[in-house]
Scaffold this motif. Structure first.
Motif, short mmCIF file in Angstrom:
data_model
loop_
_atom_site.label_atom_id
_atom_site.label_comp_id
_atom_site.label_asym_id
_atom_site.label_seq_id
_atom_site.Cartn_x
_atom_site.Cartn_y
_atom_site.Cartn_z
N ASN A 3 9.38 4.45 -18.95
CA ASN A 3 8.40 5.33 -19.58
C ASN A 3 7.44 5.91 -18.56
N PRO A 4 7.10 7.18 -18.67
CA PRO A 4 6.19 7.80 -17.72
C PRO A 4 4.74 7.52 -18.06
N HIS A 5 4.38 6.23 -18.20
CA HIS A 5 2.99 5.89 -18.45
C HIS A 5 2.35 5.41 -17.16
N PHE A 6 1.04 5.40 -17.13
CA PHE A 6 0.34 5.04 -15.90
C PHE A 6 0.27 3.53 -15.74
N ILE A 7 0.65 3.04 -14.58
CA ILE A 7 0.57 1.61 -14.26
C ILE A 7 -0.33 1.45 -13.05
N THR A 8 -1.38 0.68 -13.17
CA THR A 8 -2.30 0.47 -12.05
C THR A 8 -1.67 -0.48 -11.04
N VAL A 9 -1.68 -0.09 -9.77
CA VAL A 9 -1.24 -0.99 -8.71
C VAL A 9 -2.36 -2.00 -8.51
N SER A 10 -2.16 -3.20 -8.93
CA SER A 10 -3.24 -4.18 -8.98
C SER A 10 -2.72 -5.55 -8.55
N LEU A 63 10.55 0.91 -0.05
CA LEU A 63 10.07 0.95 1.34
C LEU A 63 10.51 2.24 2.03
N GLU A 64 11.75 2.63 1.85
CA GLU A 64 12.25 3.84 2.51
C GLU A 64 11.50 5.08 2.04
N ALA A 121 2.37 -5.59 1.32
CA ALA A 121 1.43 -4.82 2.15
C ALA A 121 1.29 -3.40 1.62
N LEU A 122 2.39 -2.84 1.16
CA LEU A 122 2.37 -1.49 0.61
C LEU A 122 1.53 -1.44 -0.66
N LEU A 136 4.91 4.56 -7.33
CA LEU A 136 5.17 3.30 -6.65
C LEU A 136 5.21 2.15 -7.63
N ALA A 137 4.21 2.07 -8.50
CA ALA A 137 4.14 0.98 -9.46
C ALA A 137 5.32 1.01 -10.44
#
Length: 429
Positions: A3-10, A63-64, A121-122, A136-137
């Motif tokens: 799903n194209p929902h927002f996920i916080t990188v946390s 990573l790539e 790290a990313l 990314l998330a």
């Protein structure tokens, strides 16, 4: 793919990444290096390959894409551990994964550590306002769901491998208690009408669960629980595998060609009593070779076997729309990877039991796209869509499904002859 929902990188996502990645290694720890290298059949993969391929997924698709100074851990791994992504490039032949004695298990584990550190790290340096955080998330979550699928495959592939060993070794030394006698099957009725099928919430789903859409179902009844070993044994004793009128034509040809007479992992044995020559039954499990527990749900059945049994008892298998419509009315029963690793019938006395966490349930629905289905762009779009042919949908989840991975809209799929997964029967009328 999701799903194209927002996920916080946390920290939550980073913790989940660590938990899922650690679980895969934990599952392999009771095994020898030899156990981890062998491929028991073309449809199964070595444990070592599973550990490497799931790592390859993060390296190749995350990573790539997001590392500014990306360098492959080992360029040869791009081919060795590519499963079926033609858009990525060449692949090592699937049936020859067991030939990869090198890299060693230690090298594969080092590969995992390297990629894990780089992904963490990313994630740590991408904050809420980074333009790449959302994508990314989403890809990390997809990678974790993908790895959980492989965790289940690790257990089912391993079970098939160990079953071929004449020593019948156990993966788990945990004692397995006999199951309680299940209640009689009750038939739960559902009215005809237009129902909504497919995923709609903001939580994760695979693209084959989309979009949510309407379907009409006729009035139907669904069995309150799964078919047990004891009930299926009556089918075996009645000569079900020798009666062509019970089988689809292709299924009958398959049964005759393979000379099948009982479920995978069942073993007939003559009684030890010299005065009473009758057949007793054993079953190979991840706990070793045990007496067949008549009260546990029967598993490791092909679509053909499930369909023939349903015909024998005057019922049928449900469609996936019927199954999902009914399952949305019950609470989720989480799966349990360790220590059971064997179908455990529910003690919940709700109207519909064993829906999740026991055995995948065959439906009569061919695996096909939903109306309006759109696959993701690029190689990641090969995840589901290109397999939508010559397979049947299974619903629910099994005793080997990782906790939190199952949901009512989940669409598993396998060919009609597949038996090495924890697949069972829920009847419909």
């Amino acid at each position: 793919m999701l799903n194209p929902h927002f996920i916080t990188v946390s920290d939550c996502l980073r913790n989940q990444f660590s938990l899922v990645r650690t679980r895969s290694v934990t599952l392999s720890e009771p095994l020898s290096e030899e156990d981890c290298c062998v491929q028991a059949m073309p449809d199964a993969s070595p444990i070592k390959w599973h550990l490497a391929h799931t790592t390859w997924f993060f390296e190749t698709f995350i990573l790539e894409k997001f590392e500014t100074d990306f360098q492959a851990h080992d360029p040869a791994f791009r081919v060795l551990y590519n499963s079926y992504y033609n858009g990525v490039g060449d692949k090592h032949p699937r049936a020859q994964r067991g030939m990869l004695t090198r890299p060693s298990l230690a090298e594969v584990l080092a590969y995992r550590t390297n990629v894990d550190d780089r992904v963490q790290a990313l994630l740590a340096k991408h904050d809420l306002f980074s333009p790449h955080s959302k994508e990314l998330a989403m890809l990390v979550e997809l990678g974790l769901q993908h790895e959980q699928q492989h965790q289940e495959l690790m257990m089912t592939d391993l079970k098939y491998l160990l079953s071929l060993n004449p020593l019948k070794p156990a993966y788990s030394g945990e004692a397995l208690e006999p199951a309680l006698t299940p209640p009689a099957i009750a038939w739960l009725e559902f009215d005809a009408g237009v129902v909504e099928i497919g995923h709609a919430s903001d939580s994760f789903c695979f693209d084959n669960e989309l979009p949510k859409h309407r379907q009409f179902v006729e009035k139907f009844s669904l069995a309150s629980r799964l078919v047990t070993n004891g009930e299926y044994l009556e089918f075996v004793k009645a000569g079900g595998y020798q009666e062509p009128t019970l089988w689809l034509s292709e299924g009958w040809d398959w049964v005759r060609t393979e000379r099948l007479g009982h479920p995978l992992y069942w073993h007939p044995a003559l009684s030890a009593s010299p005065d009473e020559k009758h057949t007793t039954w054993l079953e190979f499990t991840l706990h070793g070779l045990l007496p067949l527990d008549l009260h546990r749900p029967v598993t490791h059945l092909s679509f053909f076997e499930a369909e023939a049994y349903a015909r024998w008892v005057g019922a049928r298998l449900p469609t996936e729309s019927e199954w999902e419509h009914a399952a949305c009315k019950v609470d989720m029963i989480p799966g349990n990877l360790v220590p059971n690793l064997h179908p455990e019938p529910s003690t919940n006395h709700a109207a519909l039991t064993d829906t999740f966490g026991v055995a995948w349930q065959w439906t009569t629905s061919s695996y096909a796209p939903y109306p309006g289905y759109v696959s993701a762009e690029g190689a990641i779009g090969e995840y589901n869509g290109k397999f939508m042919v010559n397979q049947y949908v299974l619903r629910g989840s099994s005793c080997a499904t990782p906790t939190g991975h199952a949901r009512a809209t989940y669409r598993n799929f396998f060919p009609s002859t597949a038996r090495w997964q924890f697949t069972g029967i829920r009847l419909a009328k």
